[in-house]
Design an enzyme around this catalytic site. Structure first.
Site, short mmCIF file in Angstrom:
data_model
loop_
_atom_site.label_atom_id
_atom_site.label_comp_id
_atom_site.label_asym_id
_atom_site.label_seq_id
_atom_site.Cartn_x
_atom_site.Cartn_y
_atom_site.Cartn_z
N ASP A 158 -18.85 1.94 10.38
CA ASP A 158 -19.75 1.83 9.22
C ASP A 158 -20.25 0.40 9.08
OD1 ASP A 158 -19.26 4.41 8.76
OD2 ASP A 158 -18.11 4.13 6.90
N ASP A 189 -20.57 -1.99 11.33
CA ASP A 189 -21.59 -2.40 12.31
C ASP A 189 -22.93 -1.70 12.06
OD1 ASP A 189 -19.85 -4.11 13.48
OD2 ASP A 189 -19.15 -2.68 14.99
N SER A 235 -41.60 35.92 4.03
CA SER A 235 -40.19 36.19 3.70
C SER A 235 -39.63 37.15 4.73
CB SER A 235 -39.97 36.69 2.29
OG SER A 235 -40.98 37.42 1.78
N GLU A 275 -28.57 35.03 13.78
CA GLU A 275 -28.27 33.74 13.14
C GLU A 275 -27.68 34.03 11.78
OE1 GLU A 275 -31.99 31.38 12.99
OE2 GLU A 275 -32.46 32.62 14.73
N LYS A 286 -27.68 33.58 7.81
CA LYS A 286 -28.72 33.34 6.83
C LYS A 286 -28.20 32.28 5.86
CE LYS A 286 -32.13 35.87 4.11
NZ LYS A 286 -32.08 35.17 2.83
N ASP A 294 -27.95 29.75 2.91
CA ASP A 294 -28.38 29.96 1.53
C ASP A 294 -28.80 28.65 0.90
OD1 ASP A 294 -28.94 31.52 -0.58
OD2 ASP A 294 -26.88 31.79 -1.25
N ARG A 320 -41.65 26.12 0.72
CA ARG A 320 -42.31 27.38 1.02
C ARG A 320 -43.37 27.72 -0.03
NH1 ARG A 320 -39.54 33.23 2.08
NH2 ARG A 320 -39.13 33.23 -0.14
N GLU A 324 -33.59 25.41 6.49
CA GLU A 324 -33.09 25.60 5.14
C GLU A 324 -32.43 24.31 4.68
OE1 GLU A 324 -33.90 28.62 4.15
OE2 GLU A 324 -32.66 29.08 2.40
N TYR A 345 -34.11 26.88 11.95
CA TYR A 345 -34.06 28.23 12.53
C TYR A 345 -35.35 28.74 13.16
CZ TYR A 345 -35.83 29.21 7.82
OH TYR A 345 -36.54 29.19 6.66
N LYS A 351 -33.32 38.64 15.01
CA LYS A 351 -34.70 38.42 15.46
C LYS A 351 -34.87 38.95 16.88
CE LYS A 351 -34.92 34.28 12.64
NZ LYS A 351 -34.76 32.83 12.60
N LYS A 410 -28.11 41.70 4.58
CA LYS A 410 -27.48 41.01 3.46
C LYS A 410 -26.01 41.38 3.32
CE LYS A 410 -30.89 38.78 1.34
NZ LYS A 410 -31.28 38.32 0.05
N CYS A 419 -10.45 26.01 -32.84
CA CYS A 419 -9.94 25.41 -31.61
C CYS A 419 -8.52 25.90 -31.32
CB CYS A 419 -9.94 23.89 -31.77
SG CYS A 419 -9.21 23.05 -30.36
N CYS A 449 -6.17 22.64 -31.90
CA CYS A 449 -5.97 21.93 -33.17
C CYS A 449 -6.44 22.74 -34.37
CB CYS A 449 -6.70 20.59 -33.13
SG CYS A 449 -8.48 20.76 -33.19
N CYS A 496 -15.19 21.82 -30.05
CA CYS A 496 -14.25 21.44 -31.10
C CYS A 496 -14.67 20.06 -31.57
CB CYS A 496 -12.82 21.41 -30.56
SG CYS A 496 -11.69 20.54 -31.69
N CYS A 536 -7.73 16.32 -31.96
CA CYS A 536 -7.47 17.44 -31.06
C CYS A 536 -6.66 16.95 -29.85
CB CYS A 536 -8.80 18.04 -30.62
SG CYS A 536 -8.63 19.51 -29.62
P1 AMP Z 1 -35.82 35.89 1.36
O1 AMP Z 1 -35.97 34.63 0.59
O2 AMP Z 1 -34.69 36.74 0.90
O3 AMP Z 1 -37.13 36.61 1.58
O4 AMP Z 1 -35.33 35.44 2.81
C1 AMP Z 1 -36.16 34.68 3.63
C2 AMP Z 1 -35.65 33.29 3.68
O5 AMP Z 1 -34.39 33.22 4.32
C3 AMP Z 1 -36.51 32.41 4.51
O6 AMP Z 1 -37.60 31.93 3.79
C4 AMP Z 1 -35.58 31.32 4.90
O7 AMP Z 1 -35.70 30.26 3.96
C5 AMP Z 1 -34.19 31.89 4.73
N1 AMP Z 1 -33.36 31.81 5.94
C6 AMP Z 1 -32.09 31.36 5.96
N2 AMP Z 1 -31.57 31.39 7.17
C7 AMP Z 1 -32.53 31.86 8.00
C8 AMP Z 1 -32.59 32.12 9.40
N3 AMP Z 1 -31.53 31.90 10.19
N4 AMP Z 1 -33.75 32.59 9.89
C9 AMP Z 1 -34.80 32.83 9.07
N5 AMP Z 1 -34.81 32.61 7.75
C10 AMP Z 1 -33.68 32.13 7.21
ZN ZN Z 2 -9.50 20.94 -31.04
#
Ligand code: AMP
Ligand code: ZN
Length: 667
Positions: free
Chosen positions: A33, A35, A82, A113, A115, A117, A136, A172, A224, A287, A311, A405, A408, A423, A429
């Site tokens: 770190d 350096d 989507s 892959e 998904k 979140d 998006r 993502e 992705y 895919k 899902k 509470c 107290c 409270c 308290c």
């Molecule tokens: P949804 O929002 O439910 O329509 O899902 C689509 C979104 O999933 C896309 O816009 C991506 O942002 C997200 N996503 C997450 N992982 C992946 C992945 N491996 N391939 C494609 N989309 C993905």
């Molecule tokens: Zn209290």
């Protein structure tokens, strides 16, 4: 001369890029770190002296600091679709049938892959350099959040040769769980409400106006999809493998599958294993692997025909609600907790779940002895999502939220717009008392050695202390007789307390535990008001005028300052010699003469070094910036100031002053 400087700058940038990649993408280290910081600093200095070599994609640009008031809308070159969802094997088999029909091919290969979140992002690269990063939005157009995205260190700003030069790549933006928990710990410590889940926090981060704030968040970006005209790849897998080689963070968990059965295996495997990943996932994306089939299949109005999301069901279990208990926080906030018959959920045994607040309990009509469903969704703590009314016994009684509470017995209050009950008995308290003292002694506050959270509980229980000022009255003789205390530990404790009188005001201010006054706010307030006395004398109107102090914080400070109990406490702390103002030494040499002015420095100086100039500007209330812009007020020109910088400064109408002029300014 300039050529060799330019080479040096480029070499440093390249080196730093490589170390960033090793650390943030490959998860290993190639430099200490220390350096790394040293090299970054060298680069910063060179870039300041030779602004003609400015590059928006330099590793120095990752610290953020740019403020965006309104994000520019950008139309996507390629629409961001989507995904269709599926929830069962049957859904997937149907999808495969459609694919076979549309392509006329029986045996297709797929990629699977996870998904991820988070929030989707489109990164555009031109000639191997990041052009912009766009959310998006509605799929047709999104917001340009480039300034914020650049602070995410795993995203390459410049690519070394060997990958396509013009393309878009989609991914993502996520907040890994570790970082998310750390952020929440800090918020809780500051008396703020915890963030609900990593996904919302990640997507919220993209829209913050201060990129410096974004830089502090441990965001990451998992890629992705590579998009572009005539890409030199024949499969999706190949495109992503190649992107990974080029420096992008493409998770290695992705897999090529030669049949839909292999897809099922992947789903089976990750349905369990995903709980071990450092980030959250909400499904699998399948895919079609061959890109020419993808082209052939095309898109519906809303999503690609060549991809589908599977899902995961949010892990849910039913169990019995045995009891509802109520926790009191350091700031008095009440949290209802469901005590459950233990149940196995997504790999862990769950005994307690969050009930959030009174409204939630009422809305779901949750009662003791109910059979309830608990879910581990995006949230960290499992939550009760639903009651199985069919199993409710006839004699069940509606839940009455507590009015007093649990600690107290004070009547609880609920402020307008606030979901939580509080409270109000700050000084009486027990949980609040102990919690506040524990906060006062904590590392980021008065950092008292020899005194831990458990000892505070003990001292409170024994009636030896009931507020943080009482700490300074403690004597060794009172402590030694206590359970698990010896002469040595008692002495250490007293010495630690004594030493805390040297802790600077800003930390003391944080330690006082004023609601909504976290570490950063405490620093701001200390700098602005310089002493507790003037802070407490400030009116609401004066407070909200201070940079970054909002209504909520101002209101809370006013309440704190007007409370008789607090006034007495602060008087006592003052008498004991706790630092309740900015100390003389740290004030020495400091003025506000340059407040509101932004300085840029260029060239070589005679009297002060560049670093001394920087410090001097900041000590006198000015702001030091490394790049010229419309907002710059002065440029301090030394010998050999770059000609292009001079022209730019003249064009922008910025005052060009000498080192001597500067010294006059501050004297
Ligand atoms: P949804 O929002 O439910 O329509 O899902 C689509 C979104 O999933 C896309 O816009 C991506 O942002 C997200 N996503 C997450 N992982 C992946 C992945 N491996 N391939 C494609 N989309 C993905
Ligand atoms: Zn209290």
């Amino acid at each position: 001369m300039t050529q060799s400087i330019k080479d040096k700058i480029q070499l440093l940038r390249k080196e730093l890029r490589k170390h960033n990649h090793t650390y943030y993408v490959l998860d290993t280290t190639s430099i200490s770190d220390f350096d790394f910081d040293k090299k970054l600093e060298d680069l910063q200095l060179l870039e300041q002296s030779y602004p003609e070599f400015f590059d928006a994609n330099s590793p120095t640009q990752r610290v953020g600091g740019d403020i965006t008031k309104n994000f520019k809308t950008v139309v996507h070159k390629n629409r961001m679709y989507s995904l269709d969802n599926s929830y069962s094997k049957e859904d997937l088999l149907d999808w495969e049938k459609r694919l076979q029909k549309n392509t006329g091919v029986e045996k297709l290969t797929y990629t699977c892959e996870l998904k991820y979140d988070g929030a989707s992002i489109n990164l555009s690269y031109k000639n191997g350099k990041l052009q912009n990063a766009v959310t998006r939005g509605d799929g047709f157009q999104g917001d340009d959040v480039s300034a914020n995205i650049k602070t995410i260190k795993s995203i390459p700003l410049v690519l070394d040769d060997g990958f396509v030069s013009n393309f878009e790549i989609r991914g993502e933006i996520i907040l890994p769980l570790d970082g998310f928990h750390k952020m929440n710990e800090e918020r809780i410590e500051n008396g703020e409400e915890a963030y609900r889940n990593p996904r919302n926090t990640a997507s919220g981060s993209l829209k913050l106006q201060d990129s410096g704030e974004v830089a502090k968040r441990p965001l990451d970006c998992l890629l992705y999809h590579v998009v572009g005209d005539s890409l030199p790849f024949s499969t999706h897998m190949e495109a992503l493998n190649s992107a990974r080689k080029a420096g992008f963070k493409v998770p290695v968990e992705m897999k090529e599958c030669n049949s839909i059965d292999e897809v099922f295996e992947y789903i089976e495997f990750w349905g369990e294993k995903r709980n071990d990943l450092p980030y959250e996932t909400d499904g699998i994306v399948v895919k079609v692997n061959k890109l020419h089939f993808q082209d052939e299949l095309g898109y519906t109005a809303k999503s690609p025909r060549w991809a589908i999301a599977y899902k995961f069901k949010a892990a849910q279990q039913s169990t019995i609600l045995n009891e509802i208990t109520y926790q009191v926080g350091r700031t008095g906030a009440i949290t209802p907790v469901a005590n459950l018959a233990p149940v196995l959920l997504a790999g862990t045994i769950v005994k307690r779940a969050s009930l959030h607040n009174a409204t939630q309990i009422q809305k779901l009509d949750i009662r003791i002895n109910d059979t309830v469903f608990v879910e581990k969704g995006g949230e960290i703590i499992p939550k009760v999502v639903r009651v199985d009314f069919a199993k409710r016994s006839e004699d069940s009684i509606p839940t009455n939220y507590i009015s007093h509470c649990p600690d107290c017995q004070t009547l609880l209050v609920r402020e307008e717009g606030d979901a939580k009950h509080y409270c109000p008995n700050q000084f009486g308290c027990p949980t609040q008392i102990t919690g506040r003292i524990q906060h006062y002694i904590s590392r980021k506050a008065l950092d008292i050695d020899g005194l831990g959270a458990e000892s505070v509980t003990l001292l409170c229980k024994e009636g030896l202390i009931s507020n943080y000022a009482d700490l300074y009255d403690l004597r060794t003789a009172q402590i030694i007789p206590l359970e698990r205390m010896a002469e040595k530990s008692a002495k250490n404790m007293i010495a630690g307390i004594e030493k805390s009188k040297e802790i600077p005001f800003e930390k003391v201010l944080f330690g006082l535990g004023i609601r909504f006054v976290g570490e950063t706010v405490a620093k701001k307030l200390a700098k602005h008001f310089k002493s507790m006395r003037s802070l407490m004398a400030a009116t609401y109107e004066e407070l909200i005028l201070v940079d970054e102090i909002g209504e909520r914080i101002a209101q809370s400070i006013v309440e704190f300052s007007n409370d008789l109990g607090t006034i007495l406490l602060i008087d006592r702390l003052t008498a004991y010699g706790v630092q309740l103002e900015v100390s003389e030494t740290s004030l020495r040499g400091k003025t506000e003469k340059l407040t509101g002015n932004i300085f840029v420095v260029s060239g070589v100086f005679e009297i002060m070094s560049r670093n001394e100039l920087k410090k001097s500007i900041e000590d006198n209330g000015g702001k030091f910036s490394s790049s010229l812009s419309k907002k710059t007020n002065y440029i301090i020109a030394g010998a050999n100031m770059g000609p292009s910088k001079r022209t730019k400064a003249e064009d922008l109408g910025i005052d060009i002053i000498s080192e001597a002029d500067y010294i006059n300014l501050i004297q």
